[in-house]
Scaffold this active site. Structure first.
Site, PDB file in Angstrom:
ATOM      1  N   SER A 108       0.672  -1.163   0.130  1.00 23.53           N
ATOM      2  CA  SER A 108      -0.125   0.068  -0.065  1.00 23.53           C
ATOM      3  C   SER A 108       0.886   1.235  -0.067  1.00 23.53           C
ATOM      4  CB  SER A 108      -0.811  -0.091   1.053  1.00 23.53           C
ATOM      5  OG  SER A 108      -1.954   0.986   1.093  1.00 23.53           O
ATOM      6  N   HIS A 218      -8.924   0.673  -0.661  1.00 19.97           N
ATOM      7  CA  HIS A 218      -8.248  -0.194  -1.786  1.00 19.97           C
ATOM      8  C   HIS A 218      -9.628  -1.013  -2.241  1.00 19.97           C
ATOM      9  CE1 HIS A 218      -4.035   0.204  -0.951  1.00 19.97           C
ATOM     10  NE2 HIS A 218      -4.411   0.231   0.131  1.00 19.97           N
TER      11      HIS A 218
END
Length: 411
Positions: A108, A218
């Site tokens: 991430s 996400h």
């Protein structure tokens, strides 16, 4: 297999790659950041650079207990994590004689650190990007009643299929958002949909746990934030990385340029495919990964997952010299390494017939029995030659050699 005699000691060139990996979450800032800040000038310089760009004291944010509440804020914590990770990598490169980093990857937010250390993204630009990214995410998340939850113990392919099916049918639509292992995933969605989906996952044998986050990250629900970030990225020059940076979106090397920028925007609406990233690193011959950042999240994720590079969490060691020492094999490790070489030699299937295979195996056995100086270097060289004679590719051979040494170097 390159090795040479130097001052009576065999020095073996690392036969496998080493990845720097960066987490997107951080913990234990105060102790680690304070220790590094006091010990290494390059760390202090990096924190000063970040403070000048951002307009506040980043070192104080990371080291002062009074600032702990600010570290719980999304944007501040992400800026602290980026600065700490980049500072750690700079110190590692400058202060140790450890193995050279050949690849980089980030989970991430950690992908920004990976791009920085690979020369694709200037540190100042990364700080501005992460600040804008954090603000955009927080703004969208504040307008959504959403979150994330772990789904453990169910095949991630099944989890992804169910998410797609329920979304198409508009029945508690949730979205796959993280794949950390074959049976460890996270999903994102609106709170009511997550509650409904939890029961469905549990009915199929999964365990579910909520993540302590403030939004459905996400996932497609973060589309407005991705659009904002894409607009901001048009003013950023993303260079081709000088070493491979594996993207969490598609587990492929970042290309740099507009396509690389697009990946950073897509990251906000796509699952983090960390397991695929680790598989890609292993396939490219990476045998060890250095976790650069506070905490050991990525090391924990690798525990029990076969086929991943061996993780070395920098946070576990007092300093980088201690890490470098831990990564070096010693004389006491010789029998285990040579035994591993013999096991790999026997268990690796032959892809082509070559009369040299038997000769290389005899050399390996003799090396194990004789235990002369330089036995590990000789044994690894014999294993490499044997695998080549069996028709094993150079990339796969690097993976086997890393397995034989446990992801450590020999000196």
């Amino acid at each position: 297999m390159d090795h040479q005699i130097q001052r009576g000691t065999v020095v073996l060139a690392t036969p496998w790659g080493v990845a720097a990996i960066f987490s997107g979450v951080g913990s234990q800032y105060a102790g680690m950041a304070t220790r590094l800040h006091q010990r290494y000038a390059i760390v202090r310089e990096t924190f000063t650079e970040a403070s000048d760009v951002l307009g506040f004291d980043v070192a104080e944010l990371c080291t002062e207990p009074s600032a702990r509440e600010r570290l719980n804020l999304q944007t501040e914590s992400q800026l602290a994590l980026l600065t700490t990770s980049v500072a750690m990598h700079r110190a590692f490169e400058r202060q140790t004689a450890g193995p050279a980093v050949t690849h980089a990857a980030g989970h991430s937010l950690g992908e920004y650190s990976a791009l920085c250390v690979a020369g694709a993204l200037p540190f100042a630009a990364a700080l501005r990007l992460v600040r804008h990214r954090g603000e955009a995410i927080a703004d969208v998340a504040a307008r959504l009643d959403g979150g994330m939850m772990w789904v453990i113990g169910l095949d991630t392919g099944t989890v992804e299929h169910l998410c797609r099916l329920w979304t198409e049918q508009d029945v508690h639509p949730v979205h796959l958002s993280i794949v950390d292992a074959p049976r460890r995933a996270a999903v994102s969605g609106r709170t009511a949909d997550l509650h409904s989906a939890a029961g469905e996952f549990e009915a199929r044998g999964a365990q579910v746990f909520p993540l302590r986050v403030t939004g459905p990250f996400h996932s497609p629900l973060m589309g407005p934030a991705a659009d904002q970030l894409a607009d901001f990225l048009t003013g950023i020059d993303l260079a081709p990385p000088r070493l491979p940076v594996i993207s969490g979106v598609d587990a492929r090397p970042h290309p740099g340029g507009p396509a690389g920028a697009r990946l950073l925007a897509d990251q906000l609406v796509s699952p983090v495919r960390w397991h695929a990233v680790q598989q890609r690193l292993a396939a490219e011959g990476v045998g060890a990964s250095l976790e650069m950042g506070p905490g050991r999240v990525l090391t924990f994720l690798s525990a029990g997952t076969r086929g991943h590079p061996r993780p070395w969490p920098v946070d576990r060691y007092e300093d980088f010299d201690a890490l470098a020492r831990a990564m070096r094999l010693g004389a006491d490790d010789e029998p285990a390494v040579l035994d591993a070489c013999l096991r790999i030699a026997v268990s690796t299937p032959t892809r082509r017939q070559d009369t040299d295979v038997a000769g290389h195996y005899r050399r390996l056995e003799e090396t194990r029995r004789a235990r002369k100086p330089g036995a590990v270097a000789t044994g690894l060289g014999a294993l490499d030659a044997l695998l080549a004679a069996k028709g094993i590719s150079a990339r796969e051979r690097r993976g086997h050699l890393a397995a034989a040494t446990g992801g450590r170097t020999w000196q």
